[in-house]
Design a protein around this motif. Structure first.
Motif, PDB file in Angstrom:
ATOM      1  N   SER A  35       0.830  -1.203   0.000  1.00  0.00           N
ATOM      2  CA  SER A  35       0.000   0.000   0.000  1.00  0.00           C
ATOM      3  C   SER A  35       0.871   1.261   0.000  1.00  0.00           C
ATOM      4  O   SER A  35       2.084   1.188   0.234  1.00  0.00           O
TER       5      SER A  35
ATOM      6  N   SER B 250      -7.254  -1.248  -6.877  1.00  0.00           N
ATOM      7  CA  SER B 250      -8.437  -0.433  -6.550  1.00  0.00           C
ATOM      8  C   SER B 250      -8.036   0.870  -5.885  1.00  0.00           C
ATOM      9  O   SER B 250      -8.596   1.937  -6.184  1.00  0.00           O
ATOM     10  N   GLU B 251      -7.046   0.796  -4.999  1.00  0.00           N
ATOM     11  CA  GLU B 251      -6.562   1.999  -4.307  1.00  0.00           C
ATOM     12  C   GLU B 251      -5.962   2.987  -5.307  1.00  0.00           C
ATOM     13  O   GLU B 251      -6.219   4.188  -5.236  1.00  0.00           O
TER      14      GLU B 251
ATOM     15  N   LEU C  53      -0.907  -5.972   1.080  1.00  0.00           N
ATOM     16  CA  LEU C  53      -2.300  -6.180   0.744  1.00  0.00           C
ATOM     17  C   LEU C  53      -2.397  -6.944  -0.570  1.00  0.00           C
ATOM     18  O   LEU C  53      -1.422  -7.018  -1.312  1.00  0.00           O
TER      19      LEU C  53
ATOM     20  N   GLU D 177      -5.387  -6.975  -5.933  1.00  0.00           N
ATOM     21  CA  GLU D 177      -6.657  -6.372  -6.351  1.00  0.00           C
ATOM     22  C   GLU D 177      -6.984  -5.130  -5.510  1.00  0.00           C
ATOM     23  O   GLU D 177      -7.493  -4.137  -6.033  1.00  0.00           O
ATOM     24  N   GLU D 178      -6.677  -5.190  -4.212  1.00  0.00           N
ATOM     25  CA  GLU D 178      -6.899  -4.018  -3.348  1.00  0.00           C
ATOM     26  C   GLU D 178      -5.949  -2.883  -3.719  1.00  0.00           C
ATOM     27  O   GLU D 178      -6.335  -1.711  -3.713  1.00  0.00           O
ATOM     28  N   ARG D 179      -4.728  -3.226  -4.041  1.00  0.00           N
ATOM     29  CA  ARG D 179      -3.748  -2.205  -4.442  1.00  0.00           C
ATOM     30  C   ARG D 179      -4.201  -1.514  -5.730  1.00  0.00           C
ATOM     31  O   ARG D 179      -4.151  -0.292  -5.833  1.00  0.00           O
TER      32      ARG D 179
END
Length: 184
Positions: free
Chosen positions: A133, A146-147, A139, A142-144
């Motif tokens: 992050s 999205s961020e 993380l 996919e979360e990275r």
């Protein structure tokens, strides 16, 4: 940490710690991810860790020339430090940078100076960068992604390039993850 990784850490610290503390936190997390791959990489681990420390050095306000951090960072390493060509190419090509270079009209410069093909260890550097992050926490990829998309507006070159590169980035992270989980 080897001499090259120590040198790289110091360069990154000098340019990011004070001027861009959040970018410095991210960089530290990316380097930690690189160290976690050391046993699987053997003698290539030092190069990956150095690239992890330096991948975002081109964001440093004192190094910005084109406004495209992979190119600015790689040029700085090459021109000021006469850094290893493979290291410079990793910084120039990290996380599908050529896709964003096309968006910014800089693809010819990037590829003429640092090659048209991403160098060996590119997947590993993608893994390290795309599982960390902005604050240096680990993380899922996919979360990275999205961020990153949430941080930039839909018309921003970063947003467009990440949208285009997402399948490649996700595949690279999954390839590295499969390699490290398969290692004894």
């Amino acid at each position: 940490m080897s001499n090259t990784a120590e040198w790289a850490r110091e360069i990154a610290r000098q340019h990011l710690e004070t001027s861009l503390p959040r970018r410095w936190a991210h960089t530290q997390g990316v380097a930690q991810q690189a160290r976690s791959l050391a046993s699987a990489l053997g003698d290539r681990a030092d190069l990956l860790e150095a690239a992890a420390w330096l991948h975002d050095v081109g964001y440093a306000p004192d190094l910005v020339a084109t406004g495209f951090h992979p190119l600015d960072g790689a040029r700085y390493l090459r021109d000021v430090h006469q850094a290893d060509d493979h290291l410079c190419r990793l910084v120039a090509h990290h996380s599908c940078a050529v896709v964003e270079a096309r968006e910014r009209g800089l693809a010819d410069e990037l590829t003429s100076e640092f090659g048209s093909e991403p160098p060996e260890l590119t997947d590993s550097l993608i893994y390290c960068d795309m599982t960390t992050s902005p604050d240096g926490d680990h993380l899922p990829v996919e979360e990275r992604l999205s961020e990153i998309l949430a941080r930039y507006g839909s018309e921003h070159p970063v947003n467009r390039s990440i949208t285009t590169a997402s399948p490649t980035l996700i595949a690279a992270v999954h390839r590295v993850h499969s390699q490290i989980t398969a290692s004894p």
